[in-house]
Design a protein around this motif. Structure first.
Motif, PDB file in Angstrom:
ATOM      1  N   THR A  81     123.021  20.801  18.141  1.00  0.00           N
ATOM      2  CA  THR A  81     122.153  21.795  19.104  1.00  0.00           C
ATOM      3  C   THR A  81     122.225  23.512  18.041  1.00  0.00           C
ATOM      4  O   THR A  81     121.227  23.649  17.548  1.00  0.00           O
ATOM      5  N   TYR A  82     123.353  23.702  17.633  1.00  0.00           N
ATOM      6  CA  TYR A  82     123.074  24.671  16.367  1.00  0.00           C
ATOM      7  C   TYR A  82     123.734  24.617  14.988  1.00  0.00           C
ATOM      8  O   TYR A  82     123.214  24.613  13.778  1.00  0.00           O
ATOM      9  N   TYR A  83     124.107  23.036  14.605  1.00  0.00           N
ATOM     10  CA  TYR A  83     124.248  22.922  12.499  1.00  0.00           C
ATOM     11  C   TYR A  83     124.282  21.446  12.756  1.00  0.00           C
ATOM     12  O   TYR A  83     123.859  21.268  13.874  1.00  0.00           O
ATOM     13  N   ASP A  84     124.672  21.086  11.906  1.00  0.00           N
ATOM     14  CA  ASP A  84     124.647  19.294  11.201  1.00  0.00           C
ATOM     15  C   ASP A  84     125.075  18.546  12.289  1.00  0.00           C
ATOM     16  O   ASP A  84     126.238  18.833  12.055  1.00  0.00           O
ATOM     17  N   GLU A  85     124.067  17.699  12.580  1.00  0.00           N
ATOM     18  CA  GLU A  85     124.806  16.571  13.643  1.00  0.00           C
ATOM     19  C   GLU A  85     126.287  16.198  13.052  1.00  0.00           C
ATOM     20  O   GLU A  85     127.253  15.163  13.872  1.00  0.00           O
ATOM     21  N   LYS A  86     126.698  15.907  11.401  1.00  0.00           N
ATOM     22  CA  LYS A  86     127.580  14.966  11.215  1.00  0.00           C
ATOM     23  C   LYS A  86     128.326  16.331  11.422  1.00  0.00           C
ATOM     24  O   LYS A  86     130.030  16.149  12.058  1.00  0.00           O
ATOM     25  N   THR A  87     128.264  17.435  11.561  1.00  0.00           N
ATOM     26  CA  THR A  87     129.417  18.513  11.377  1.00  0.00           C
ATOM     27  C   THR A  87     129.914  18.445  13.196  1.00  0.00           C
ATOM     28  O   THR A  87     131.377  18.908  12.937  1.00  0.00           O
ATOM     29  N   GLU A  88     128.556  18.756  13.777  1.00  0.00           N
ATOM     30  CA  GLU A  88     128.953  18.720  15.216  1.00  0.00           C
ATOM     31  C   GLU A  88     130.208  17.197  15.880  1.00  0.00           C
ATOM     32  O   GLU A  88     130.753  17.365  16.927  1.00  0.00           O
ATOM     33  N   ALA A  89     129.674  16.221  15.408  1.00  0.00           N
ATOM     34  CA  ALA A  89     130.116  14.622  15.658  1.00  0.00           C
ATOM     35  C   ALA A  89     131.302  14.827  15.545  1.00  0.00           C
ATOM     36  O   ALA A  89     132.515  14.807  15.521  1.00  0.00           O
ATOM     37  N   LEU A  90     131.745  15.957  14.105  1.00  0.00           N
ATOM     38  CA  LEU A  90     133.236  15.686  13.453  1.00  0.00           C
ATOM     39  C   LEU A  90     134.420  16.327  15.301  1.00  0.00           C
ATOM     40  O   LEU A  90     135.005  16.245  14.888  1.00  0.00           O
ATOM     41  N   MET A  91     133.040  17.905  15.018  1.00  0.00           N
ATOM     42  CA  MET A  91     134.106  18.636  15.653  1.00  0.00           C
ATOM     43  C   MET A  91     134.471  18.189  16.996  1.00  0.00           C
ATOM     44  O   MET A  91     135.536  18.395  18.025  1.00  0.00           O
ATOM     45  N   ALA A  92     133.336  17.748  17.975  1.00  0.00           N
ATOM     46  CA  ALA A  92     133.444  16.220  19.294  1.00  0.00           C
ATOM     47  C   ALA A  92     134.461  15.756  19.031  1.00  0.00           C
ATOM     48  O   ALA A  92     135.637  15.961  19.710  1.00  0.00           O
ATOM     49  N   VAL A  93     134.697  14.746  18.177  1.00  0.00           N
ATOM     50  CA  VAL A  93     136.287  14.237  17.826  1.00  0.00           C
ATOM     51  C   VAL A  93     137.382  14.574  18.244  1.00  0.00           C
ATOM     52  O   VAL A  93     138.166  14.179  19.080  1.00  0.00           O
ATOM     53  N   GLU A  94     137.778  15.811  17.354  1.00  0.00           N
ATOM     54  CA  GLU A  94     138.353  16.810  17.374  1.00  0.00           C
ATOM     55  C   GLU A  94     138.601  17.506  18.565  1.00  0.00           C
ATOM     56  O   GLU A  94     139.940  17.721  19.213  1.00  0.00           O
ATOM     57  N   ALA A  95     137.769  17.828  19.393  1.00  0.00           N
ATOM     58  CA  ALA A  95     137.899  18.586  20.390  1.00  0.00           C
ATOM     59  C   ALA A  95     138.132  17.601  21.544  1.00  0.00           C
ATOM     60  O   ALA A  95     139.019  17.834  23.356  1.00  0.00           O
ATOM     61  N   ILE A  96     137.402  16.549  22.028  1.00  0.00           N
ATOM     62  CA  ILE A  96     137.907  14.996  23.088  1.00  0.00           C
ATOM     63  C   ILE A  96     138.076  14.231  22.179  1.00  0.00           C
ATOM     64  O   ILE A  96     137.239  13.220  22.086  1.00  0.00           O
ATOM     65  N   PRO A  97     139.527  13.662  22.332  1.00  0.00           N
ATOM     66  CA  PRO A  97     140.413  12.288  22.350  1.00  0.00           C
ATOM     67  C   PRO A  97     139.992  11.498  23.075  1.00  0.00           C
ATOM     68  O   PRO A  97     140.028  10.262  22.005  1.00  0.00           O
ATOM     69  N   ASP A  98     139.674  11.902  23.539  1.00  0.00           N
ATOM     70  CA  ASP A  98     138.428  10.187  24.641  1.00  0.00           C
ATOM     71  C   ASP A  98     137.595  10.547  24.274  1.00  0.00           C
ATOM     72  O   ASP A  98     136.230   9.182  25.525  1.00  0.00           O
ATOM     73  N   LEU A  99     137.041  10.678  23.666  1.00  0.00           N
ATOM     74  CA  LEU A  99     134.887  11.132  23.254  1.00  0.00           C
ATOM     75  C   LEU A  99     134.994   9.413  23.286  1.00  0.00           C
ATOM     76  O   LEU A  99     135.168   8.910  22.369  1.00  0.00           O
ATOM     77  N   ALA A 100     133.763   9.650  24.558  1.00  0.00           N
ATOM     78  CA  ALA A 100     132.995   8.129  24.189  1.00  0.00           C
ATOM     79  C   ALA A 100     131.958   7.528  23.541  1.00  0.00           C
ATOM     80  O   ALA A 100     131.439   6.512  22.973  1.00  0.00           O
ATOM     81  N   GLY A 101     131.325   9.263  23.509  1.00  0.00           N
ATOM     82  CA  GLY A 101     130.065   8.716  22.448  1.00  0.00           C
ATOM     83  C   GLY A 101     129.252  10.278  21.578  1.00  0.00           C
ATOM     84  O   GLY A 101     129.862  11.244  22.479  1.00  0.00           O
ATOM     85  N   VAL A 102     128.634  10.314  20.953  1.00  0.00           N
ATOM     86  CA  VAL A 102     127.733  11.055  20.568  1.00  0.00           C
ATOM     87  C   VAL A 102     126.465  11.500  20.859  1.00  0.00           C
ATOM     88  O   VAL A 102     125.925  10.084  20.653  1.00  0.00           O
ATOM     89  N   ARG A 103     125.767  12.264  21.252  1.00  0.00           N
ATOM     90  CA  ARG A 103     124.211  12.364  21.627  1.00  0.00           C
ATOM     91  C   ARG A 103     123.318  12.587  20.428  1.00  0.00           C
ATOM     92  O   ARG A 103     123.975  14.584  20.443  1.00  0.00           O
ATOM     93  N   LEU A 104     122.491  11.898  18.926  1.00  0.00           N
ATOM     94  CA  LEU A 104     121.449  12.940  18.511  1.00  0.00           C
ATOM     95  C   LEU A 104     120.566  13.236  19.043  1.00  0.00           C
ATOM     96  O   LEU A 104     119.992  12.323  19.743  1.00  0.00           O
ATOM     97  N   ASP A 105     119.395  14.634  19.576  1.00  0.00           N
ATOM     98  CA  ASP A 105     118.412  14.758  19.657  1.00  0.00           C
ATOM     99  C   ASP A 105     117.987  15.415  19.109  1.00  0.00           C
ATOM    100  O   ASP A 105     117.228  16.749  19.761  1.00  0.00           O
ATOM    101  N   THR A 106     118.155  14.869  18.233  1.00  0.00           N
ATOM    102  CA  THR A 106     117.415  16.431  16.982  1.00  0.00           C
ATOM    103  C   THR A 106     116.133  16.786  16.715  1.00  0.00           C
ATOM    104  O   THR A 106     115.589  16.188  17.062  1.00  0.00           O
ATOM    105  N   PRO A 107     116.036  17.664  17.236  1.00  0.00           N
ATOM    106  CA  PRO A 107     114.487  17.935  17.305  1.00  0.00           C
ATOM    107  C   PRO A 107     112.976  17.668  15.963  1.00  0.00           C
ATOM    108  O   PRO A 107     113.640  17.544  15.088  1.00  0.00           O
ATOM    109  N   ALA A 108     112.278  17.281  16.090  1.00  0.00           N
ATOM    110  CA  ALA A 108     111.178  16.628  15.380  1.00  0.00           C
ATOM    111  C   ALA A 108     111.157  17.402  13.968  1.00  0.00           C
ATOM    112  O   ALA A 108     111.185  16.852  13.353  1.00  0.00           O
ATOM    113  N   SER A 109     111.102  19.434  14.247  1.00  0.00           N
ATOM    114  CA  SER A 109     111.339  20.633  13.320  1.00  0.00           C
ATOM    115  C   SER A 109     112.572  19.123  11.418  1.00  0.00           C
ATOM    116  O   SER A 109     111.680  20.062  11.096  1.00  0.00           O
ATOM    117  N   ARG A 110     113.504  18.782  12.390  1.00  0.00           N
ATOM    118  CA  ARG A 110     114.913  18.822  11.358  1.00  0.00           C
ATOM    119  C   ARG A 110     115.019  17.870  11.117  1.00  0.00           C
ATOM    120  O   ARG A 110     115.842  17.613  10.856  1.00  0.00           O
TER     121      ARG A 110
END
Ligand SMILES: [Zn+2]
Length: 398
Positions: free
Chosen positions: A223-252
């Motif tokens: 949404t706002y930052y790099d996919e890697k950065t946000e993915a690492l935020m997600a694993v920290e915030a959600i202990p039972d995280l099942a997955g991450v989704r990348l919907d990267t906009p075409a321009s990036r």
């Protein structure tokens, strides 16, 4: 509330209007009137449904939409034979004869009115099911979800969802589709959640705390930052995280597969091998192989499914009162369509398969005998199974 001049809120035909022939091209209505006055409306007519070619040179299509046709024609004096829903079919047999996927017979006046809706039902559903089956095949055993409902009118959302499910997708996304089809409805999270919560950390924390426990947590991480950065935020915030989704906009996007590979690496490095990487946005059978190779575990496919090219089926008269008759460019006479049980080859009137030499079997099932149901319709799960089975033995490209 003021009503529009049409008197209705949504521009969709009701089931009763379709049954009453109100969505039929007017020239059929006028033809019927002429035939009645000329005393020819009771003539026994046989018509076949064929296509001259499949979209984009695809070698096969998936036949879908027959259930609606049977429901529409039930009770009319018409007999219907067809290949079962979920069957893979080529445009032509090895001898070059168009494959009739469906045959109708009866007094012409009793069903002439339904050519338009019958074709509409199978052309669109088969187009979507074929695209879904191609994407399913390209994705191998990985999860594929349909996100395409939003690109089409909501009035046909259940049709889109049935067709993608027949094509072999794993799940659908709307509550109504889930109810009508008895198929699971799934979803991840929208960008809106991140934006309204004030950022990815806040959104992931809220999902962890408030999302119903039985629902797998899949965090959207672009949404706002790099996919890697946000993915690492997600694993920290959600202990039972099942997955991450990348919907990267075409321009990036740059090299999307490289982004997937990097996110996979960083998750693995931190011991999160079980967190899956899902990708969505402009995904289709062309882009899937590189994404799979980069480590994608699943796909969300939208517009390319719901906006799949329609299969250009036509209905043509091939026999009138037992005498072969056909317009220029069409093969007259009723065809005895046979199919090889081993490799699925179709041929007209063949006793043995022209490809492998096996004994052929009749390709059609009779669904209606003068409007009376002669067989029960297969379940959606059985149709989907047939698609998955049949697409295993055909190549993606010719
Ligand atoms: Zn064969």
């Amino acid at each position: 509330m003021p009503k529009p001049a049409s008197g209705r809120d949504f521009y969709i035909a009701t089931a009763d209007e379709i049954r009453a022939g109100r969505t039929t091209d007017i020239y059929f209505v006028r033809t019927l009137d002429v035939l009645k006055k000329a005393g020819r409306d009771r003539a026994n007519v046989v018509a076949e449904v064929t296509t001259g070619g499949l979209p984009n040179g695809w070698p096969w299509g998936i036949f879908c939409g027959l259930e609606e046709v049977v429901h529409l024609l039930q009770g009319k004096a018409v007999s219907v034979w067809a290949i079962p829903e979920g069957s893979a079919f080529p445009a032509k047999t090895p001898r070059g004869i168009p494959v009739p996927v469906m045959v109708l017979e009866g007094p012409y006046g009793d069903w002439a009115m339904y050519e338009t809706p019958v074709l509409g039902m199978i052309c669109q559903a088969s187009g979507i099911a074929t695209k879904a089956a191609r994407i399913r095949k390209a994705a191998g055993g990985k999860q594929v979800l349909s996100f395409g409902v939003r690109r089409m009118h909501p009035g046909i959302a259940p049709l889109i969802e049935r067709s993608v499910y027949v094509g072999g997708l794993d799940a659908i996304t709307t509550p109504l589709g889930a109810e009508l089809l008895g198929a699971p409805a799934v979803g991840t999270m929208p960008h809106a959640l991140v934006i309204v919560m004030g950022g990815p950390r806040e959104a992931f924390a809220a999902v962890h705390k408030y999302l119903e426990a039985k629902i797998p947590r899949i965090a959207l991480v672009d949404t706002y930052y790099d996919e890697k950065t946000e993915a690492l935020m997600a694993v920290e915030a959600i202990p039972d995280l099942a997955g991450v989704r990348l919907d990267t906009p075409a321009s990036r996007r740059g090299d999307f597969a490289a982004i997937v590979r990097e996110v996979r690496w960083e998750l693995d490095l931190r011991g999160h091998k079980d967190v899956k990487v899902f990708v969505s946005g402009r995904v289709d059978e062309q882009s899937i192989p590189a994404l799979l190779e980069a480590g994608a575990d699943g796909f969300g496919v939208g517009t390319s499914l719901s906006n799949a090219p329609t299969i250009d089926f036509a209905m043509d008269i091939v026999e009138v009162e037992g005498t072969p008759a056909a317009k220029r460019g069409k093969f007259g006479g009723r065809k005895d369509l046979q199919r090889c049980p081993k490799d699925g080859t179709y041929e007209i009137g063949a006793k043995t398969c022209p490809v492998c030499g096996s004994k052929m079997a009749p390709a059609y099932v009779r669904y209606l005998d003068r409007g009376r149901a002669t067989t029960s319709l297969p379940t959606l799960a059985a149709i989907r199974e047939r698609t998955l089975r049949e697409t295993q033995r055909v190549p993606l490209e010719s």
